[in-house]
Design an enzyme around this catalytic site. Structure first.
Site, short mmCIF file in Angstrom:
data_model
loop_
_atom_site.label_atom_id
_atom_site.label_comp_id
_atom_site.label_asym_id
_atom_site.label_seq_id
_atom_site.Cartn_x
_atom_site.Cartn_y
_atom_site.Cartn_z
N CYS A 31 0.83 -1.21 0.00
CA CYS A 31 0.00 0.00 0.00
C CYS A 31 0.87 1.27 0.00
O CYS A 31 1.58 1.55 0.96
CB CYS A 31 -0.91 -0.02 1.22
N CYS A 34 -0.09 3.69 2.80
CA CYS A 34 0.40 3.21 4.09
C CYS A 34 1.86 3.60 4.29
O CYS A 34 2.24 4.07 5.37
CB CYS A 34 0.26 1.69 4.19
#
Length: 106
Positions: A31, A34
């Site tokens: 991600c 993230c």
């Protein structure tokens, strides 16, 4: 202290049994968002270490935990108090937004 990596066992002990206030980031290594928020979340974790447990759950390693709390997008931050989720936030873009999210519940 930096954010701790949490698996199902640690989550059960810290959040459900000890009922500590915890901000859990559900994330994944692939991600981009993230990875982008990670440095800000680490600073937040250090700053708030005396008020709550800041943690990460890797949804690839613990998909059942993500499913149990209906995590569909990452990063999703869920704040737990007394063993229960009280609020969630998806993809904050700054440490200030994480702090504002938590402050309304402390």
């Amino acid at each position: 202290m930096s954010a701790v990596n949490m698996n199902q066992e640690v989550f059960n002990r810290v959040v459900l049994e000890e009922k500590k206030i915890a901000l859990v980031e559900y994330s994944a290594p692939w991600c981009v968002y993230c990875r982008r928020i990670a440095p800000a979340y680490e600073k937040f974790a250090e700053q708030y270490a005396d008020k709550l447990v800041a943690a990460h759950v890797n949804i690839d390693e613990d998909p059942e935990l993500a499913k149990a709390y209906q995590v569909e997008l990452v990063p999703t931050f869920i704040l737990y108090k007394d063993g229960q989720p009280v609020d969630r936030m998806v993809a904050p873009d700054s440490k200030a937004k994480i702090e504002a999210f938590v402050q309304k519940h402390l």
